[in-house]
Design an enzyme around this catalytic site. Structure first.
Site, PDB file in Angstrom:
ATOM      1  N   PRO A  18      14.003   5.585 -27.617  1.00  9.54           N
ATOM      2  CA  PRO A  18      13.262   5.094 -26.452  1.00  9.54           C
ATOM      3  C   PRO A  18      13.754   3.737 -25.963  1.00  9.54           C
ATOM      4  CG  PRO A  18      11.974   4.725 -28.442  1.00  9.54           C
ATOM      5  CD  PRO A  18      13.221   5.453 -28.869  1.00  9.54           C
ATOM      6  N   ASP A  77       9.789   2.895 -24.886  1.00 10.75           N
ATOM      7  CA  ASP A  77       9.341   1.874 -25.824  1.00 10.75           C
ATOM      8  C   ASP A  77       8.510   0.878 -25.027  1.00 10.75           C
ATOM      9  OD1 ASP A  77       9.023   0.372 -28.067  1.00 10.75           O
ATOM     10  OD2 ASP A  77      11.138   0.391 -28.612  1.00 10.75           O
ATOM     11  N   TRP A 105      10.224  -1.870 -33.797  1.00 12.69           N
ATOM     12  CA  TRP A 105      11.212  -1.024 -34.466  1.00 12.69           C
ATOM     13  C   TRP A 105      10.538  -0.047 -35.427  1.00 12.69           C
ATOM     14  CZ3 TRP A 105      16.041  -0.626 -32.876  1.00 12.69           C
ATOM     15  CH2 TRP A 105      16.591  -1.672 -32.115  1.00 12.69           C
ATOM     16  N   GLN A 136      23.007  -0.040 -33.088  1.00 11.80           N
ATOM     17  CA  GLN A 136      21.830   0.584 -33.683  1.00 11.80           C
ATOM     18  C   GLN A 136      22.033   0.945 -35.154  1.00 11.80           C
ATOM     19  OE1 GLN A 136      18.915   0.671 -32.271  1.00 11.80           O
ATOM     20  NE2 GLN A 136      19.779  -0.269 -30.440  1.00 11.80           N
ATOM     21  N   TRP A 138      17.870   1.279 -34.807  1.00 10.99           N
ATOM     22  CA  TRP A 138      17.162   2.564 -34.802  1.00 10.99           C
ATOM     23  C   TRP A 138      17.677   3.521 -35.873  1.00 10.99           C
ATOM     24  CZ3 TRP A 138      18.023   7.466 -31.757  1.00 10.99           C
ATOM     25  CH2 TRP A 138      16.866   8.243 -31.717  1.00 10.99           C
ATOM     26  N   LYS A 165      30.566 -10.190 -22.573  1.00 11.93           N
ATOM     27  CA  LYS A 165      29.366  -9.386 -22.460  1.00 11.93           C
ATOM     28  C   LYS A 165      28.943  -9.314 -20.994  1.00 11.93           C
ATOM     29  CE  LYS A 165      24.651  -9.022 -24.314  1.00 11.93           C
ATOM     30  NZ  LYS A 165      23.626  -9.660 -25.183  1.00 11.93           N
ATOM     31  N   LYS A 183      24.136 -10.396 -15.913  1.00 12.29           N
ATOM     32  CA  LYS A 183      23.613 -10.438 -14.539  1.00 12.29           C
ATOM     33  C   LYS A 183      23.832 -11.819 -13.921  1.00 12.29           C
ATOM     34  CE  LYS A 183      19.953  -6.990 -15.208  1.00 12.29           C
ATOM     35  NZ  LYS A 183      18.487  -6.756 -15.214  1.00 12.29           N
TER      36      LYS A 183
END
Length: 1189
Positions: free
Chosen positions: A76, A115, A556, A592, A596, A629, A632
């Site tokens: 999610p 999430d 988490w 992850q 996750w 990275k 924005k």
């Protein structure tokens, strides 16, 4: 008139030549435009899917067919931020695998998840409302705070849904799951209750990574998500020894703000320490001998007075830096402790201990009695990162801001030995992007360390792609796992369901809503804090009432519980869950592995002692084009929606999947890469599809043949290229089946793209004449049948990867498919199953021969390019040199294609390299060897240049050679072939393991032919500019001043190669003034020669290639006349250089006079021309009469 009786055999023959006639054709395919906007076509497909509810129907079909279930878990995302390329990458991988599973015969439910809790939401509200700490939240009320959080949870849900659908991903948004649903939260409670019942839950004090901006601790795997390169203070501080006031210990730290909390120093018992005299400061210091270099630049700056082992320092006390905690000295603080975690890699070998802010500090001080567990440890920093009043000099100051003031204070007190700075990588909060601190806090933990062996065993049962992530990164993480802090001092989340007595001795863990209702007597409709914090449970031990602990779960923990919570297990769907657990497949980014993937495995192992997933794909990180990275703020990447709107989602999907990122490596995203996929892959594929449709329509219009494809009744062809592409297709089908079963997308996609290259740039290009019907009807039908079969297999195979273009093609192609073959699947390609592998269609010998042919042609093209010899200009000879007789025979078998593609007069094969005096030569790779060999590069370079052909051949086989004491790899040199000038005008090159020589010598005749080809090229460009189609009847007129010297060669070529030009353009080419009906006229330049080209004709009428009308009369011999109803037309006997057959003549006649659907008989000298006649030269100069039966 010829009687009908006489015409019966001819009619029979005609019908036998049209095997595609079928009554199961629904309607004719639609013409495809010359140009296409893939993004606009994709939008049409999306509307089609919405209109027909295609995804939902596909699920209904697979469920009705009782296909086996294929379980997929979708991690999610937070809906408080917009999707980025990382999401689109993971979405593409998930969509490809699940679509493939569906088309492979499985029922694949795909539910989207959200999430909704945790820091991402709370941080947004804190910024919006100006909340700086817990006091602000409690002042406004938790109910109002959580209401604010709830209001923005799905802020970008519509944008997410749009992006996911625009990507072409099929997933169920209507039946989604959200972590804020009471039923989801109840299952989370059940998971926790199982941990509690198994004895895996405990409360402890621990130094944790802590976000002062979000006022909460973070788990150790959250910390690894965000590191910044920063410049921090680096200070050396003195600690006067009580037993020897004239001597001080020296410690080093990069966090001056922790110095007010100093309670001890730590030394390594096994290292050597020294007492020195600092000559500059005239002070005596003690530090590790190996770390003198950390404080002093030269040995002249100090004198060693004494050496001793670190263990001799144990228990020595010193004067505290600050008076804030002086009272703790009586209880064992402010002394030297010993521990081997102190290294000689940095600092002074004397480590300052602030147990409230360091994990090792806490452990060492606790072990040495500096404080007692759970008691008398002061933490002088509040949850927002500000000093408490106990630190009087810096009260209320944010710790990071206090650094410079603390340094100033220590200088004033004479305790600062040296102050500098250090550049290092430092952890930041992944949500607020502010520096983390380490801070001792009470927390609820899961005993992950107790599960370590089971975790490792369950990890071994899982299949990871790529495997190295499993065996290295993830396995190492599990081997070093720590207990998991799952509690957060926050508000918007699933409350931890523990009710505790005031003394902390009685604890009740609640595992369901009903249990809480039974214990409290209250009706429960929501599980958030504002709804249950006030509820109490009567004590069974006479301790009054139990109250809920204030913490909520780390989000988490919620996402790790999603396999159970999305099903509301075990309160519902028990049998459904049991039959589908563990999942067949999950996929996320490499980050992850500590997120996750980890939490899923921990909880599944604790609950069921089994892994939660069977197969897992790990993707790498998508970075900006500059390697940074994506940001924005920096605007260093193009907006994903804009990219899809410009180039289409199929292009973006292929670009992402055909990159290092599917091997868990990084990808520097470049917009031009997406553009290249469109240009180099999708557009050629589309053009091949358009060409197929054109010829299906042409078959119908010009030959009256209704093409209907039935996979179960194939029309087998004897043409070698047909056999090759069909064999290559089934080889690909089997390859994709094997590789997709192993989840290796990184091997599948390149092969799919290579197949498109072979289909468009080899099969279609080499078979254009056959597909256009320029050979004969039988060859045309065989090639159309082959291309359709390949295209149909291709779109089914590519549908999971490029769902849009395959759907667009299928919506047209299915009209030519036998409707009995696609029952229930005519609405969408995504209802179709994958094509079946047929080993009988595979011919490895033909695949090998074509591979050799391609290698020779591609190497020959390289030689032409190197020597600036365009393909239009013919050459005498191409030579293939190879020791393997099979390779030579393979090339000879396909000689006609090689000489045609390279425009050479002949192919010669030889196994004797010496015959042509061709030798290997080598030069060093300056960039590689120069950097490695440095001063030895020059002599090694000279030695490389002297290597003989035999030595290089041996080196090629072994891969390396010793040269002047250095091992030089074959790939560290630039190797080429050189032909002795006395052996002729050959140039040589080697590619794809073949050695090819090209005779570069030319003569006037060959140059003239090249000029003629240039003229054909200019005429075809002119036709395109005029938007003419191949069947438009035209005449071409040229005007050139042959007296000009620059025009002599061109004028001669036009005269001598008039027939060649006419064949190439399938129209008359006349050196005279243009007639009426001028379509387009243009002056062109070729090799310095200028001339006028004019196209004339009636473009409203349409006829096929061999038909011409001569304004100045017809030459005899090369043409014959066709007469129908007093209308005469002239026919070329050898259109486009191919012999005219009776079948093709019949088609031309139907095209000329609009006789499609009618039976025609061609009469010459009173007899019917037999349909099987291939050579019609006997008609030259004669008249053929057309009779309709």
């Amino acid at each position: 008139m010829i009687t009908s009786k006489r015409s019966i055999p001819l009619i029979t023959q005609i019908v036998q030549q049209t095997p595609f006639l079928c009554h199961n054709l629904t309607r004719m395919v639609s013409q495809v435009p010359d140009s296409v906007s893939f993004p606009k076509e994709e939008e049409k497909v999306i509307e089609l899917w919405k209109k027909n509810d295609t995804f939902k129907k596909s699920l209904e079909q697979s469920k009705a067919a009782k296909r086996p279930a294929y379980t997929f878990y979708d991690g999610p995302p937070f809906a408080t931020g917009l999707p980025h390329y990382g999401h689109l990458l993971a979405g593409s991988v998930k969509d490809i695998v699940t679509r493939y599973a569906h088309q492979n015969g499985y029922h694949v439910e795909r539910r989207f998840g959200w999430d909704c809790h945790g820091l991402p939401v709370e941080h947004e509200i804190d910024k919006k409302l100006g909340i700086t700490g817990p006091a602000d939240v409690h002042a406004m009320g938790i109910d109002k705070y959580n209401a604010e959080c709830r209001s923005i949870v799905m802020r970008y849900a519509s944008e997410w849904e749009h992006s996911v659908q625009r990507l072409g991903r099929w997933i169920d948004f209507e039946n989604d799951y959200k972590t804020l649903y009471p039923e989801f939260m109840e299952s989370v409670w059940w998971v926790w209750s199982q941990m509690f019942a198994k004895g895996l839950v405990y409360k402890g004090f621990k130094v944790m990574p802590y976000s002062t901006a979000c006022n909460t601790p973070l788990s150790n795997f959250e910390v690894n998500q965000n590191y910044h390169d920063v410049t921090d203070p680096a200070v050396f501080v003195s600690f006067p020894i009580d037993q020897d006031p004239g001597v001080s210990f020296v410690a080093w730290t990069t966090t001056p703000w922790t110095l007010p909390s100093n309670l001890a120093l730590c030394a390594n018992p096994d290292e050597i320490y020294v007492k020195i005299l600092d000559k500059v400061r005239d002070q005596k210091f003690i530090l590790m001998e190996a770390r003198l270099c950390g404080l002093y630049k030269t040995e002249d700056d100090y004198t060693i007075l004494e050496k001793f082992a670190g263990n001799t320092l144990a228990g020595k006390t010193y004067t505290p830096l600050f008076p804030y905690m002086e009272q703790m000295k009586a209880n064992g603080a402010f002394k030297v402790c010993l521990d081997k975690y102190v290294t000689k890699d940095a600092g002074t070998g004397m480590v300052h201990q602030a147990p409230a802010f360091g994990e090792d500090d806490y452990r060492v001080c606790l072990a040495n009695g500096v404080f007692k567990k759970g008691r008398n440890l002061t933490c002088p920093v509040d949850p927002t990162g500000k000093f408490l009043s106990i630190v009087t000099d810096f009260d209320g100051m944010y710790v990071k801001d206090a650094d410079k003031h603390i340094i100033k204070k220590l200088k004033e007190e004479g305790r600062m030995v040296h102050a500098g700075t250090i550049n290092h990588s430092y952890p930041y909060c992944w949500r607020s992007d502010t520096p983390l601190i380490y801070r001792v806090i009470p927390s609820w933990f899961i005993k992950v360390t107790a599960l370590r062996e089971k975790l490792l065993a369950n990890n071994d049962k899982c299949y990871w792609v790529p495997e190295f992530v499993k065996e290295k990164r993830f396995k190492n993480w599990l081997a070093d796992c720590r207990d998991w802090s799952v509690s957060r001092n926050r508000y918007w989340g699933t409350p931890i369901p523990l009710w505790v007595s005031d003394d902390g001795e009685e604890i009740v863990c609640v595992g369901s809503i009903k249990e809480l209702e039974d214990l409290t007597g209250e009706k429960i409709t929501d599980l958030h804090r504002e709804s249950i914090d006030h509820l109490t449970i009567p004590s069974k031990c006479g301790k009054g009432v139990l109250k809920r602990v204030p913490e909520v779960f780390d989000c988490w923990f919620e996402s790790g519980s999603m396999p159970y919570a999305q099903q509301h297990y075990p309160f519902e769907n028990v049998s459904q869950f049991d039959s589908k657990f563990p999942a067949e497949f999950i996929a996320e980014g490499v980050d992850q592995t500590r997120g996750w993937f980890y939490t899923l495995l921990v909880l599944a192992t604790a609950l069921f002692d089994k892994p939660p997933y069977k197969n897992l794909i790990v993707t790498g990180l998508v970075l900006a084009s500059d390697g940074k990275k994506m940001s924005k703020r920096l605007k260093n990447y193009p907006d994903p929606t804009t990219v899809m709107d410009k180039y289409g989602a199929d292009s973006l999907r292929l670009y992402l999947i055909d990159s290092p990122v599917v091997r868990a490596d990084t990808l520097r995203f470049k917009e031009e890469g997406v553009k290249d996929v469109l240009k180099d892959v999708l557009l050629p594929w589309f053009n091949a599809y358009r060409f197929l449709i054109q010829n299906i329509i042409r078959l119908d219009k010009e030959d009256g043949v209704k093409f209907v494809y039935n996979e179960n009744s194939p029309v087998l062809s004897n043409n070698v290229m047909d056999k090759w592409i069909l064999s290559y297709t089934h080889t690909l089908i089997e390859f994709v089946k094997v590789e997709m079963a192993a989840y290796r997308l990184y091997t599948v996609v390149p092969r799919l793209l290579q197949f498109i290259e072979n289909l468009t740039n080899w099969y279609v290009r080499l078979n254009r004449a056959r597909l256009r019907g320029e050979v004969d009807l039988e060859e045309c039908q065989a090639s159309v049948q082959t291309l359709f079969s390949v295209m149909f297999n291709m779109i089914r195979l590519m549908a999971p990867f490029t769902p849009f273009i395959t759907e667009m093609m299928y919506q047209n192609l299915h009209k030519s498919i036998d409707k009995n073959m696609i029952k229930g699947a005519s609405d969408s390609i995504h209802y179709m199953m994958l094509p079946k592998y047929d080993p009988k269609m595979v011919d490895k010998d033909i695949e090998r021969r074509v591979s050799v042919m391609q290698a020779v042609i591609e190497t020959g093209r390289v030689l032409r390019d190197r020597n600036t010899l365009p393909i239009k200009y013919p050459l005498k000879e191409v030579v293939l040199v190879d020791a393997d007789p099979t390779t030579l025979a393979d090339a000879q078998a396909l000689e006609s294609y090689i000489v045609s593609e390279l425009n050479v007069k002949k192919l010669t094969v030889s196994s004797d390299k010496k015959k042509y005096d061709v030798k290997l030569t080598a030069k060093p790779n300056h960039m590689i060897l120069g950097k490695r060999l440095k001063k030895d590069f020059k002599p090694v370079s000279a030695a490389i240049a002297k290597l003989t052909d035999a030595q290089l051949t041996e080196m090629k086989e072994s891969g390396k050679r010793e040269i002047l004491g250095h091992t030089i790899g074959f790939d560290e040199m630039h190797v080429g072939y050189e032909v002795n000038s006395e052996s002729g005008s050959y140039a040589a090159a080697s590619m794809h393991n073949v050695l090819v020589l090209l005779d570069l010598s030319t003569d006037q005749e060959m140059m003239d032919e090249g000029l003629a080809r240039e003229v054909i090229n200019r005429i075809q460009k002119l036709r395109k500019s005029a938007k003419l189609v191949p069947t438009d009847k035209i005449s071409i007129f040229y005007a050139i001043d042959s007296k000009k010297k620059d025009n002599e060669d061109m004028s001669r070529a036009m005269r001598n190669y008039q027939d060649f030009i006419e064949t190439g353009v399938k129209s008359p080419f006349l050196g005279e003034p243009a007639q009426e009906n001028v379509i387009i006229s243009e002056e062109v330049e070729v090799k310095g020669s200028r001339f006028q080209l004019t196209l004339c004709g009636d473009v409203k009428k349409s006829s096929s290639g061999p038909v011409v009308q001569w304004p100045q009369g017809r030459p005899s011999g090369k043409y014959f006349t066709v007469n129908y109803n007093d209308s005469s037309r002239e026919i070329l006997l050898q259109p486009n250089g191919n012999q005219l057959s009776a079948i093709r003549l019949e088609r031309e006649v139907k095209a000329m006079y609009g006789l499609f659907g009618r039976t025609v008989i061609l009469s010459f000298n009173g007899s019917a021309v037999k349909c099987t006649t291939r050579d019609l030269t006997f008609l030259g100069g004669g008249i053929v009469t057309v009779i309709t039966a």
